[in-house]
Design a protein around this motif. Structure first.
Motif, PDB file in Angstrom:
ATOM      1  N   LYS A 184      29.014  50.441 -27.360  1.00 22.13           N
ATOM      2  CA  LYS A 184      28.092  51.469 -27.832  1.00 22.13           C
ATOM      3  C   LYS A 184      26.650  51.088 -27.504  1.00 22.13           C
ATOM      4  O   LYS A 184      26.140  50.089 -28.022  1.00 22.13           O
ATOM      5  N   PRO A 185      26.004  51.863 -26.646  1.00 29.11           N
ATOM      6  CA  PRO A 185      24.636  51.526 -26.234  1.00 29.11           C
ATOM      7  C   PRO A 185      23.675  51.334 -27.404  1.00 29.11           C
ATOM      8  O   PRO A 185      22.850  50.419 -27.388  1.00 29.11           O
ATOM      9  N   GLN A 186      23.790  52.203 -28.417  1.00 29.35           N
ATOM     10  CA  GLN A 186      22.868  52.090 -29.547  1.00 29.35           C
ATOM     11  C   GLN A 186      23.024  50.745 -30.262  1.00 29.35           C
ATOM     12  O   GLN A 186      22.041  50.070 -30.583  1.00 29.35           O
ATOM     13  N   ASP A 187      24.273  50.356 -30.506  1.00 28.44           N
ATOM     14  CA  ASP A 187      24.522  49.083 -31.190  1.00 28.44           C
ATOM     15  C   ASP A 187      24.082  47.893 -30.341  1.00 28.44           C
ATOM     16  O   ASP A 187      23.505  46.922 -30.850  1.00 28.44           O
ATOM     17  N   LEU A 188      24.358  47.974 -29.041  1.00 32.72           N
ATOM     18  CA  LEU A 188      23.997  46.875 -28.146  1.00 32.72           C
ATOM     19  C   LEU A 188      22.486  46.750 -28.016  1.00 32.72           C
ATOM     20  O   LEU A 188      21.953  45.632 -27.943  1.00 32.72           O
ATOM     21  N   ALA A 189      21.795  47.891 -27.984  1.00 32.36           N
ATOM     22  CA  ALA A 189      20.335  47.866 -27.891  1.00 32.36           C
ATOM     23  C   ALA A 189      19.733  47.213 -29.124  1.00 32.36           C
ATOM     24  O   ALA A 189      18.806  46.399 -29.035  1.00 32.36           O
ATOM     25  N   LYS A 190      20.277  47.547 -30.286  1.00 33.56           N
ATOM     26  CA  LYS A 190      19.786  46.957 -31.539  1.00 33.56           C
ATOM     27  C   LYS A 190      20.065  45.459 -31.569  1.00 33.56           C
ATOM     28  O   LYS A 190      19.209  44.652 -31.956  1.00 33.56           O
ATOM     29  N   GLU A 191      21.274  45.097 -31.151  1.00 31.94           N
ATOM     30  CA  GLU A 191      21.671  43.686 -31.150  1.00 31.94           C
ATOM     31  C   GLU A 191      20.793  42.855 -30.231  1.00 31.94           C
ATOM     32  O   GLU A 191      20.410  41.724 -30.559  1.00 31.94           O
ATOM     33  N   GLN A 192      20.453  43.416 -29.054  1.00 30.43           N
ATOM     34  CA  GLN A 192      19.675  42.679 -28.059  1.00 30.43           C
ATOM     35  C   GLN A 192      18.169  42.860 -28.224  1.00 30.43           C
ATOM     36  O   GLN A 192      17.383  42.174 -27.565  1.00 30.43           O
ATOM     37  N   GLY A 193      17.775  43.816 -29.060  1.00 29.49           N
ATOM     38  CA  GLY A 193      16.357  44.056 -29.260  1.00 29.49           C
ATOM     39  C   GLY A 193      15.668  44.665 -28.057  1.00 29.49           C
ATOM     40  O   GLY A 193      14.517  44.325 -27.739  1.00 29.49           O
ATOM     41  N   VAL A 194      16.389  45.548 -27.360  1.00 28.73           N
ATOM     42  CA  VAL A 194      15.834  46.202 -26.170  1.00 28.73           C
ATOM     43  C   VAL A 194      16.031  47.712 -26.293  1.00 28.73           C
ATOM     44  O   VAL A 194      16.670  48.204 -27.221  1.00 28.73           O
ATOM     45  N   SER A 195      15.522  48.444 -25.319  1.00 30.18           N
ATOM     46  CA  SER A 195      15.617  49.893 -25.350  1.00 30.18           C
ATOM     47  C   SER A 195      16.994  50.363 -24.906  1.00 30.18           C
ATOM     48  O   SER A 195      17.736  49.634 -24.230  1.00 30.18           O
ATOM     49  N   LEU A 196      17.308  51.615 -25.259  1.00 27.37           N
ATOM     50  CA  LEU A 196      18.565  52.224 -24.804  1.00 27.37           C
ATOM     51  C   LEU A 196      18.619  52.293 -23.288  1.00 27.37           C
ATOM     52  O   LEU A 196      19.682  52.102 -22.689  1.00 27.37           O
ATOM     53  N   ALA A 197      17.489  52.578 -22.662  1.00 27.75           N
ATOM     54  CA  ALA A 197      17.452  52.700 -21.198  1.00 27.75           C
ATOM     55  C   ALA A 197      17.861  51.386 -20.529  1.00 27.75           C
ATOM     56  O   ALA A 197      18.597  51.379 -19.538  1.00 27.75           O
ATOM     57  N   VAL A 198      17.394  50.273 -21.081  1.00 31.73           N
ATOM     58  CA  VAL A 198      17.735  48.956 -20.525  1.00 31.73           C
ATOM     59  C   VAL A 198      19.234  48.693 -20.661  1.00 31.73           C
ATOM     60  O   VAL A 198      19.899  48.230 -19.726  1.00 31.73           O
ATOM     61  N   VAL A 199      19.790  48.995 -21.835  1.00 32.90           N
ATOM     62  CA  VAL A 199      21.219  48.773 -22.067  1.00 32.90           C
ATOM     63  C   VAL A 199      22.057  49.665 -21.157  1.00 32.90           C
ATOM     64  O   VAL A 199      23.045  49.216 -20.566  1.00 32.90           O
ATOM     65  N   ARG A 200      21.683  50.925 -21.039  1.00 30.57           N
ATOM     66  CA  ARG A 200      22.451  51.842 -20.185  1.00 30.57           C
ATOM     67  C   ARG A 200      22.433  51.391 -18.727  1.00 30.57           C
ATOM     68  O   ARG A 200      23.440  51.480 -18.031  1.00 30.57           O
ATOM     69  N   GLU A 201      21.303  50.896 -18.266  1.00 30.09           N
ATOM     70  CA  GLU A 201      21.204  50.397 -16.894  1.00 30.09           C
ATOM     71  C   GLU A 201      22.163  49.218 -16.685  1.00 30.09           C
ATOM     72  O   GLU A 201      22.853  49.130 -15.658  1.00 30.09           O
ATOM     73  N   ALA A 202      22.199  48.324 -17.672  1.00 33.65           N
ATOM     74  CA  ALA A 202      23.097  47.172 -17.586  1.00 33.65           C
ATOM     75  C   ALA A 202      24.559  47.616 -17.617  1.00 33.65           C
ATOM     76  O   ALA A 202      25.398  47.097 -16.868  1.00 33.65           O
ATOM     77  N   LEU A 203      24.880  48.592 -18.461  1.00 32.69           N
ATOM     78  CA  LEU A 203      26.261  49.080 -18.569  1.00 32.69           C
ATOM     79  C   LEU A 203      26.712  49.773 -17.290  1.00 32.69           C
ATOM     80  O   LEU A 203      27.852  49.601 -16.843  1.00 32.69           O
ATOM     81  N   VAL A 204      25.833  50.551 -16.692  1.00 33.62           N
ATOM     82  CA  VAL A 204      26.178  51.221 -15.430  1.00 33.62           C
ATOM     83  C   VAL A 204      26.492  50.183 -14.353  1.00 33.62           C
ATOM     84  O   VAL A 204      27.432  50.337 -13.564  1.00 33.62           O
ATOM     85  N   ARG A 205      25.727  49.110 -14.329  1.00 26.37           N
ATOM     86  CA  ARG A 205      25.987  48.039 -13.362  1.00 26.37           C
ATOM     87  C   ARG A 205      27.336  47.378 -13.634  1.00 26.37           C
ATOM     88  O   ARG A 205      28.091  47.072 -12.702  1.00 26.37           O
ATOM     89  N   LEU A 206      27.660  47.172 -14.909  1.00 26.01           N
ATOM     90  CA  LEU A 206      28.954  46.583 -15.261  1.00 26.01           C
ATOM     91  C   LEU A 206      30.105  47.493 -14.846  1.00 26.01           C
ATOM     92  O   LEU A 206      31.159  47.019 -14.418  1.00 26.01           O
TER      93      LEU A 206
END
Length: 225
Positions: A41-63
Motif C-alpha cells: 500500500k503506497p500510503q502505508d509505505l510512504a508513512k513508514e519511509q517518511g517520503v511522499s506518495l510520488a516517491v513510493v509510487r515511482e519505486a513500486l513501478v520500478r519493482l
C-alpha cells in the motif's frame, strides 16, 4: 534563469529518495518481510519511509518492471504470489535459452573461461548461504556469487546479446530462487553446481545442458509442490 532553478535542484533529491525506497522495498520483499501475495500500500509505505506518495509510487513501478511486484487493476500493488504463472513462464524461457548458451560456451570457451568458471565455483562454495543478520533467506553475498557462477558458465558463448537476455531473465527470476530454496531446504544445490562445473570443464556439452535444464526445472517446481 532563477525561475527554473527549483525543479532542477529538487529532481536529483527525488531520484535519490526513490532509489533508497526502491532498494529498501526490494530487500524487504526478498527477506520475506512482505509475504507472497501481500498488498503493498503506497500510503502505508510512504508513512513508514517518511517520503511522499510520488516517491513510493515511482519505486513500486520500478519493482513491477523488475518482477518484484505486481500492479493490480484498481487495486494498487502487491507482492507476486507463489502461484503466479509468470514463474513457470520464466522457467520455460530459461530452460529454452540457457542450456543453448551453455552448449555454445562449452564449444567456444577458451582456457581463460575455464579458469573463470573454476574460480566462480570456488567462490560460490566458500560463501555462506545464510547469515543471521539477513534472516531466513539466503545471503546477498551468496546470491551474488550464485549469479556470477551461472553467468560465467555462459560467458564462453561470446554473444553479448544473448548474455544480456540471461541478465534480464536472472533478475526476473530472483524471487523464484529465494522462495524455492526456502520451501525446499533439503535440496542439494551444492551437488547440482558441482555437476555443472564438472560437465562444463570436461567439455561435455550434452551433460552440461541436461544438468542445467534439470537445475532450472527443480527451482520452478519448488513453487508448485
Amino acid at each position: 534563469m532563477t525561475q527554473h532553478s527549483a525543479p532542477t535542484s529538487t529532481a536529483p533529491a527525488k531520484r535519490m529518495l526513490s532509489e533508497q525506497v526502491h532498494a529498501h522495498l526490494r530487500d524487504a520483499i526478498m527477506r520475506g518481510d512482505h509475504a507472497p501475495g501481500a498488498a503493498l500500500k503506497p500510503q502505508d509505505l510512504a508513512k513508514e519511509q517518511g517520503v511522499s506518495l510520488a516517491v513510493v509510487r515511482e519505486a513500486l513501478v520500478r519493482l513491477v518492471g523488475e518482477g518484484f511486484a505486481d500492479r493490480l487493476a484498481n487495486r494498487g500493488f502487491a507482492v507476486p504470489a507463489y502461484s503466479d504463472r509468470r514463474w513457470q513462464e520464466i522457467a520455460e524461457a530459461r530452460r529454452t535459452v540457457e542450456p543453448l548458451l551453455l552448449r555454445m560456451s562449452v564449444e567456444r570457451g577458451d582456457v581463460d573461461w575455464e579458469a573463470r568458471v573454476r574460480a566462480a565455483h570456488h567462490r560460490l562454495t566458500r560463501t555462506p548461504v545464510y547469515v543471521p543478520e539477513e534472516g531466513e533467506y539466503y545471503s546477498s553475498a551468496w546470491s551474488e556469487a550464485h549469479r556470477v557462477f551461472h553467468r560465467t558458465l555462459l560467458e564462453g558463448c561470446g554473444n553479448q546479446v544473448l548474455l544480456e537476455t540471461f541478465d534480464r531473465m536472472w533478475t526476473a527470476s530472483e524471487l523464484t530462487r529465494r522462495w524455492s530454496t526456502h520451501r525446499n531446504p533439503h535440496r542439494d544445490g551444492v551437488e547440482e553446481h558441482r555437476r555443472l562445473e564438472e560437465a562444463a570443464l570436461a567439455r561435455d556439452a550434452d551433460t552440461a545442458a541436461e544438468v542445467l535444464a534439470q537445475h532450472l526445472t527443480l527451482t520452478a517446481a519448488g513453487l508448485t509442490d
